[in-house]
Enzyme design. Structure first.
Site, PDB file in Angstrom:
ATOM      1  N   LYS A  18       0.840  -1.201   0.000  1.00 21.75           N
ATOM      2  CA  LYS A  18       0.000   0.000   0.000  1.00 21.75           C
ATOM      3  C   LYS A  18       0.878   1.256   0.000  1.00 21.75           C
ATOM      4  CE  LYS A  18      -3.885  -2.332   2.252  1.00 21.75           C
ATOM      5  NZ  LYS A  18      -4.627  -2.601   3.498  1.00 21.75           N
ATOM      6  N   GLN A  77      -4.217  -1.343   9.818  1.00 24.47           N
ATOM      7  CA  GLN A  77      -4.210  -2.664   9.190  1.00 24.47           C
ATOM      8  C   GLN A  77      -4.780  -3.698  10.165  1.00 24.47           C
ATOM      9  OE1 GLN A  77      -3.425  -3.172   5.978  1.00 24.47           O
ATOM     10  NE2 GLN A  77      -3.890  -5.336   6.122  1.00 24.47           N
ATOM     11  N   ASP A 107     -10.511   3.597   5.074  1.00 24.43           N
ATOM     12  CA  ASP A 107     -10.825   2.170   4.982  1.00 24.43           C
ATOM     13  C   ASP A 107     -12.333   1.929   5.108  1.00 24.43           C
ATOM     14  OD1 ASP A 107      -9.109   0.106   4.383  1.00 24.43           O
ATOM     15  OD2 ASP A 107      -8.092   0.157   6.327  1.00 24.43           O
TER      16      ASP A 107
END
Ligand code: GUN
Length: 294
Positions: free
Chosen positions: A54, A98, A121
């Site tokens: 990412k 994450q 996200d």
């Protein structure tokens, strides 16, 4: 019939090229680049690899990224302090925590702490709630489900009025993609570990989203001829013939499915690249939104 194979990498590359242009224009206009803050707690090798990918993708399109790499014994307070600092940092427009977090960390409390405007996200419970509600729109939608929806569009799938079957009900993929399909007027069935006669349920589906985490679970013989099949699975299986001794397969038995489906994605090269492209897109959107509101 042999399915058309939808190249997720090519679609993602096209989207990334557009984001690179947008990021350059943004920098010219504002004098600064969009910024992503990534939080990685623990030493899960797959998570570390995702965060590296990412960040590399950010660099390639002109988004600045900072990573907070925290050890596996980090406390709730320590993780929350990092998220709060990112919330307060004007150079950061998007925050990526994450998942999974180490077991001692309360994931819900951490995700709830992420500023709504920086929730690239789309995992904040308010954004997920808005996604599920009629007539409401979240600020951001989660990356992998959004990538699936873009791929359906690329496939030319008629989502409105279609029967869609989602295999899996995870917070990251299955649940949000089911909500997105409902918003797009599909009739949605969610298959999970307690579902009876899964092949019969799948047989009715015009659209199949496989996100169950079981290698080659969905068989070609289950599919309705011409179905659009999006394979979200990334399962590592032993393969002595492969250079590394393993390879990745999806949740769909590709070799049998390709003979029945109308359009199908591959693993790798399908949904995976789209997840990263959608995160970049959300980060770009967060920066533009912030700049517009001053
Ligand atoms: N873990 C697995 N997929 C994802 C994702 O899309 N975002 C985050 N933050 N964690 C993940």
């Amino acid at each position: 019939m042999t399915a058309r194979i939808l190249d997720g990498q090519a679609v993602a590359d096209r989207i990334r090229a557009q984001i690179a242009q947008d990021a350059a224009a943004f920098k010219t206009k504002t004098g600064y680049a969009p910024g992503l803050g990534a939080v990685l707690a623990g030493d899960n090798p797959a998570s570390a690899q995702y965060v590296r990918m990412k960040r590399k993708a950010c660099e390639q399109v002109g988004i600045t990224s900072v990573a907070h790499l925290m050890n596996a014994n980090s406390t709730q307070q320590e993780v929350e302090a990092v998220v709060k600092a990112l919330n307060d940092d004007p150079a950061i427009h998007g925050i990526l925590v994450q998942l999974p977090l180490p077991p001692q960390i309360n994931e819900e409390r951490v995700l709830r702490l992420v500023s709504l405007e920086k929730d690239v996200d789309g995992f904040h419970p308010i954004n997920i709630g808005l996604l599920g509600m009629k007539g409401r729109e979240p600020l951001f939608t989660p990356a992998t489900p959004t990538g699936c929806m873009v791929l359906l569009q690329e496939a030319g799938a008629q989502v409105n009025g279609a029967n869609a079957v989602v295999l899996g009900r995870s917070n990251i993929v299955g649940l949000p993609v089911a909500l997105m399909l409902i918003k797009a007027n599909a009739t949605v069935t969610v298959v999970h570990s307690k579902t009876k006669d899964i092949p019969r349920v799948v047989a009715d589906a015009d659209i199949v989203i496989a996100a169950i985490g079981q290698p080659r679970f969905v068989k070609g013989s289950w599919l309705k001829p011409g179905a659009v099949v999006i394979d979200v699975g990334t399962n590592r299986i032993d393969d002595p013939t492969a250079e590394k001794g393993y390879r990745y397969v999806g949740d769909v038995e590709f070799e049998t499915a390709v003979d029945v489906a109308g359009v199908i994605t591959r693993v790798p090269g399908g949904v995976g690249p789209m997840t990263i492209a959608m995160l970049l897109q959300n980060t770009m959107k967060a920066a533009q939104r912030r700049a517009a509101f001053g």
